[in-house]
Write an enzyme that holds these catalytic residues in place. Sequence first.
Site, short mmCIF file in Angstrom:
data_model
loop_
_atom_site.label_atom_id
_atom_site.label_comp_id
_atom_site.label_asym_id
_atom_site.label_seq_id
_atom_site.Cartn_x
_atom_site.Cartn_y
_atom_site.Cartn_z
N ASP A 49 8.73 3.13 2.94
CA ASP A 49 7.60 3.86 2.36
C ASP A 49 7.48 5.24 3.03
O ASP A 49 6.66 6.06 2.62
CB ASP A 49 6.30 3.05 2.44
CG ASP A 49 5.85 2.78 3.86
OD1 ASP A 49 6.62 3.03 4.80
OD2 ASP A 49 4.70 2.31 4.04
N ASP A 88 10.31 -1.63 0.79
CA ASP A 88 9.21 -1.55 1.77
C ASP A 88 7.89 -1.55 1.00
O ASP A 88 7.59 -0.60 0.28
CB ASP A 88 9.39 -0.25 2.56
CG ASP A 88 8.64 -0.26 3.88
OD1 ASP A 88 8.11 -1.33 4.27
OD2 ASP A 88 8.59 0.80 4.53
N LYS A 118 10.00 -5.61 3.14
CA LYS A 118 9.44 -5.43 4.48
C LYS A 118 7.95 -5.17 4.33
O LYS A 118 7.52 -4.53 3.36
CB LYS A 118 10.10 -4.23 5.20
CG LYS A 118 9.49 -3.95 6.58
CD LYS A 118 10.26 -2.90 7.35
CE LYS A 118 9.88 -1.49 7.02
NZ LYS A 118 8.45 -1.14 7.24
N GLU A 120 4.19 -4.44 6.90
CA GLU A 120 3.67 -4.13 8.23
C GLU A 120 2.58 -5.11 8.66
O GLU A 120 1.73 -5.49 7.85
CB GLU A 120 3.08 -2.70 8.25
CG GLU A 120 4.12 -1.63 8.03
CD GLU A 120 3.56 -0.20 8.10
OE1 GLU A 120 2.40 -0.02 8.53
OE2 GLU A 120 4.29 0.72 7.72
N GLU A 187 8.56 -0.78 16.14
CA GLU A 187 8.45 0.68 16.09
C GLU A 187 7.53 1.20 17.19
O GLU A 187 6.43 0.67 17.42
CB GLU A 187 7.91 1.14 14.72
CG GLU A 187 7.75 2.67 14.69
CD GLU A 187 7.58 3.28 13.30
OE1 GLU A 187 7.53 2.54 12.31
OE2 GLU A 187 7.50 4.53 13.25
O1 KIV Z 1 9.26 3.44 6.01
C1 KIV Z 1 10.09 3.51 6.92
O2 KIV Z 1 10.97 4.38 6.96
C2 KIV Z 1 10.01 2.52 7.98
C3 KIV Z 1 10.95 2.66 9.14
C4 KIV Z 1 10.46 3.70 10.05
C5 KIV Z 1 11.16 1.37 9.83
O3 KIV Z 1 9.22 1.65 7.92
#
Ligand code: KIV
Length: 269
Positions: A49, A88, A118, A120, A187
């Site tokens: 994202d 993401d 993915k 968070e 991160e």
């Molecule tokens: O969105 C993204 O690029 C990320 C990475 C920094 C892991 O979540």
Amino acid sequence: MGVAERRYTVRDLAKMKGACRQIVMVTAYDAIMARLADEAGVHILLVGDSMGNTVLGYENTIPVTMEESLALTAAVRRGARHAMVIGDMPFMSYQVSLEEAVANAGRYLKEVGADGVKLEGGRVMHGVISRLVDVGIPVMGHIGLLPQSVLKDGGYRMHGKTQEEADAILDDALAVQEAGAFAVVLEGVPETLAEEITGRLTIPTIGIGAGPRCDGQVQVITDILGLGGDFVPKHAKIYAQLGEAALNGLKQYVQEVTKGNFTPGRPEN
Ligand code: KIV
């Protein structure tokens, strides 16, 4: 395994952790970069994202929508032959309810061919991760610095510098693993904490701004290829200066066209 003859899977990643082989992940937002990264031997393409602030022109990741994320994930899938493609999930696409989280995550697999998603959050996302995994959706966790919480946190900063924060991040890591995630991004956490978490988890850790002792590394492709403008995050390393090369090429094109000198053909060496 060199460049795989088939697509990497979650089982390959688990084996790599077992064999102490580093996992290479990079973000990608279109088919061109996906093809290049895939050809270079990258194992995982994350359609981050971070597209919000890298290629969509937003200030941060908050405004990114499901439709934007799906469109770019589809493009990356079309460019990748061997790398796993991870979508993401955007802010508010998985926080509102379990039903919405499942429906949105499912779209990545069904509509655009992603290999997983993915999202968070640590302990607070345990229920969401385990529900997604239960219905067959591979999930990568993401803990430590959470870019989708930038407004709540008042900016980007390292997390886990105090003992209390470090303990909480370790608990997050264990919760994400317990919920069934196949890997977790760490991160913006201290190297020592990342090393401890990597040793405690059976699933691979993939670090960004977390030091060299994770099971793999992820970088934002525009940062490492010199396409990020003047700002280069401390955790990034620049491997090519594509921004400069593109600007020079475009300036030359502008000059030739405006002077009436443009003719098609390859440049002389
Ligand atoms: O969105 C993204 O690029 C990320 C990475 C920094 C892991 O979540």
